[in-house]
Design a protein around this motif. Structure first.
Motif, short mmCIF file in Angstrom:
data_model
loop_
_atom_site.label_atom_id
_atom_site.label_comp_id
_atom_site.label_asym_id
_atom_site.label_seq_id
_atom_site.Cartn_x
_atom_site.Cartn_y
_atom_site.Cartn_z
N ALA A 130 -13.02 1.20 -2.86
CA ALA A 130 -11.93 1.08 -1.89
C ALA A 130 -12.32 1.56 -0.51
O ALA A 130 -12.20 0.85 0.49
N GLY A 131 -12.74 2.81 -0.44
CA GLY A 131 -13.22 3.37 0.83
C GLY A 131 -12.16 3.84 1.78
O GLY A 131 -12.43 4.71 2.61
N ALA B 21 2.31 -3.14 4.98
CA ALA B 21 1.43 -3.23 6.15
C ALA B 21 0.06 -2.65 5.84
O ALA B 21 -0.99 -3.22 6.20
N ALA B 22 0.03 -1.50 5.16
CA ALA B 22 -1.23 -0.83 4.84
C ALA B 22 -2.10 -1.69 3.93
O ALA B 22 -3.32 -1.80 4.13
N SER B 23 -1.49 -2.30 2.93
CA SER B 23 -2.25 -3.12 1.99
C SER B 23 -2.93 -4.29 2.70
O SER B 23 -4.11 -4.59 2.47
N LYS B 24 -2.20 -4.95 3.58
CA LYS B 24 -2.78 -6.07 4.32
C LYS B 24 -3.89 -5.61 5.26
O LYS B 24 -4.81 -6.37 5.57
N ALA B 25 -3.82 -4.36 5.69
CA ALA B 25 -4.80 -3.83 6.64
C ALA B 25 -6.07 -3.35 5.96
O ALA B 25 -7.02 -2.97 6.65
N ALA C 41 -6.48 0.74 0.39
CA ALA C 41 -6.41 0.43 -1.04
C ALA C 41 -5.63 1.47 -1.83
O ALA C 41 -5.24 1.21 -2.97
N TYR C 42 -5.42 2.64 -1.25
CA TYR C 42 -4.65 3.68 -1.93
C TYR C 42 -3.96 4.55 -0.89
O TYR C 42 -4.29 4.52 0.30
N SER C 43 -2.97 5.29 -1.34
CA SER C 43 -2.29 6.23 -0.46
C SER C 43 -2.00 7.51 -1.23
O SER C 43 -2.02 7.53 -2.47
N ASP D 142 0.41 -3.49 -4.57
CA ASP D 142 -0.92 -3.40 -5.17
C ASP D 142 -1.75 -2.27 -4.54
O ASP D 142 -2.94 -2.44 -4.28
N MET D 143 -1.10 -1.14 -4.32
CA MET D 143 -1.77 0.05 -3.79
C MET D 143 -1.91 1.08 -4.90
O MET D 143 -0.97 1.34 -5.65
N LYS D 144 -3.09 1.69 -5.00
CA LYS D 144 -3.27 2.79 -5.94
C LYS D 144 -2.41 3.97 -5.50
O LYS D 144 -2.24 4.22 -4.30
N ILE D 145 -1.89 4.72 -6.49
CA ILE D 145 -0.89 5.75 -6.23
C ILE D 145 -1.53 7.13 -6.25
O ILE D 145 -2.16 7.52 -7.25
N GLY D 146 -1.32 7.89 -5.18
CA GLY D 146 -1.82 9.25 -5.11
C GLY D 146 -0.70 10.24 -4.84
O GLY D 146 0.19 9.98 -4.02
N PHE D 147 -0.74 11.36 -5.54
CA PHE D 147 0.21 12.45 -5.33
C PHE D 147 -0.53 13.67 -4.78
O PHE D 147 -1.49 14.15 -5.40
#
Length: 502
Positions: free
Chosen positions: A98-99, A160-164, A167-169, A212-217
């Motif tokens: 992802a990067g 917006a982030a996914s299109k940009a 890959a994760y947040s 379709d974003m990986k999920i981070g807590f």
């Protein structure tokens, strides 16, 4: 709701809570102290690192020797707890491919734009001398009593982030102020007690999956609201006195709980119970990002989330320009550690990880973010860039403009940053001063200020082209060195990557 299901859920939560307390009492439920994970961003900006001096400290050392050297000479966040065998953990391959991740510092402190961070309630002499804003804890805590974000838009943020190309947040489910963004059955400082049961974490999780974003807590072990009248609010600590919640000096005999410590087993049990809720109530979670003095062990997490990736504390996570300087992370990469650079999206320093009014104008443009992404990838790491939403739940306008421009760039140049080779040796700082990513026999180089690329110790290339358009580029090859200049007519305001096939 089906009442039998509700009762079953409550019984399960109660059982988990009882179990956590019992295990804690017997010592079989380990709690890992990480006192060095959290730092006042103001103090961090004043720190200096040892390896960013232009010397190639990685040369002539094996990875094992370099790990020893790094632990003795680099900031602790430039070192990792262990090396990771990528082949043994295919479930984490997405992270390195992802990067690019989006850090979302958001909570009640975001609704107090004069502060920008929970650290504003922490006093230090250097902050006082510099005129930085500080606030009494009770004034900051009072914001949560009425905070109820009316324009919470995680779906719009993450679309917006996914299109940009993100890959994760990673969302701050609980920051140092201690406020939990979901209705927790552990403690009384959460949306269940103060927001009528609204679940802000659930909305974030649903938006992540939809886009379709990986999920981070993110989860902070320190809870500065817990028994705050008996907690110290000064950092770094002083030998002769402490500072209480009113920012009054008191003697060391007052026995105030240190800022990053836990007050006792009840506070520990509350944190354990909350982490269990986060790991049990929202389906598969991809990343846990610890901050502060408490974390549940990786083995315990695996029981609830078998594929979760433990970022902070398990890999190197340098923060900002000082820690993440190229010569520093080059050492981290050569030592064989995975790393992720945590960066605030600001041009000049503020302590703001959460929203502050300065974030509206003092921010990266698209060229800066993409250049930083390329730099991190060329040195073997990820970029986790912080863009803080406003307190009312809206994202700042400039973020959407930036995402549109990034999406256009990713359409033609994403291959230069996504799923590139990350294991040492990498060409950047050894064969070239240009930020250069690679995939097998292909290099992707960012031209310098003179629009030139210069790479040493390489074979004659088979093809050199402008990645954005595919147009061939003239080059000079002599004495095992390659030089390419991108003509002015081909240049744009965003990174114009040169693709080199050997």
């Amino acid at each position: 709701m089906d009442m039998s299901l509700l009762n079953t859920s409550r019984n399960l939560i109660f059982a988990l809570s009882r179990g956590a307390l019992a295990l804690l009492a017997t010592g079989s439920f380990s709690l890992i102290a990480k006192d060095d994970l959290a730092e006042d961003p103001f103090e961090l900006a004043l720190s200096q690192e040892h390896a960013g001096d232009g010397q190639k400290h990685w040369e002539g050392k094996s990875p094992e020797e370099l790990r020893v050297w790094a632990k003795q000479n680099l900031h602790r966040k430039l070192t990792a707890k262990r090396t990771i065998d990528a082949e043994a953990h295919p479930e984490w391959a997405w992270f390195r491919k992802a990067g690019l991740g989006l850090f979302l510092h958001w909570g009640p402190t975001s609704a107090n734009p004069a502060t920008g961070d929970a650290w504003a309630m922490v006093w230090s002499q250097r902050k006082a001398d510099s005129g930085r804003f500080m606030q009494l804890p009770e004034a900051m805590f009072a914001v949560a009593e009425t905070w109820n974000p009316e324009n919470y838009q995680p779906d719009r943020w993450l679309a917006a982030a996914s299109k940009a190309g993100f890959a994760y947040s990673v969302l701050t489910t609980r920051h140092h102020d201690g406020y939990a963004l979901w209705p927790s059955d552990h403690g009384t400082w959460d949306t269940g007690d103060l927001m009528g049961g609204r679940d802000l974490v659930r909305d974030y999780v649903d938006a992540s999956r939809k886009n379709d974003m990986k999920i981070g807590f993110y989860y902070s072990g320190p809870n500065w609201h817990y028994d705050y009248k008996n907690r110290e609010f000064m950092h770094p600590a002083q030998k002769d006195f402490q500072l209480n919640y009113k920012h009054e000096r008191v003697g060391k005999t007052s026995k105030l709980t240190p800022l990053m410590a836990l007050s006792g087993p009840e506070e520990q049990a509350e944190s354990i119970g909350q982490v269990h809720e986060l790991m049990s109530n929202y389906g598969p979670i991809d990343v846990i990002w610890w901050d502060g003095s408490v974390s549940v062990s990786e083995e315990e997490l695996k029981v609830l989330q078998p594929n979760i990736f433990v970022a902070r504390g398990n890999i190197a996570t340098p923060e900002g320009g000082h820690q993440g300087a190229s010569h520093n992370v080059k050492v981290t990469n050569e030592a064989g550690w995975w790393w992720e650079s945590c960066q605030k999206s600001e041009n000049s320093f503020t302590p703001n990880w959460h929203y502050g009014v300065e974030c509206e104008t003092n921010h990266w443009d698209t060229n800066t973010l993409l250049t930083e992404l390329i730099r991190c990838r060329s040195l073997g790491g990820n970029l986790l860039v912080n863009v803080p939403p406003r307190g009312n739940g809206e994202m700042m306008d400039w973020f959407y403009e930036l995402c549109d421009e990034m999406a256009a760039w990713m359409a033609h140049s994403r291959e230069a940053t996504y799923d590139v080779d990350l294991d040492a040796p990498l060409p950047t700082l050894d064969k070239t001063q240009n930020y250069t990513t690679k995939r097998a026999n292909v290099y992707y180089s960012l031209p310098d200020a003179e629009n030139a690329v210069f790479i040493r110790d390489v074979s004659r290339p088979v093809q050199v082209s402008l990645l954005r358009t595919g147009e061939p580029l003239d080059f000079t090859y002599r004495d095992s060195a390659l030089r390419v200049v991108v003509p002015a007519a081909m240049r744009t305001d965003l990174p114009d990557m040169v693709k080199i096939v050997f």
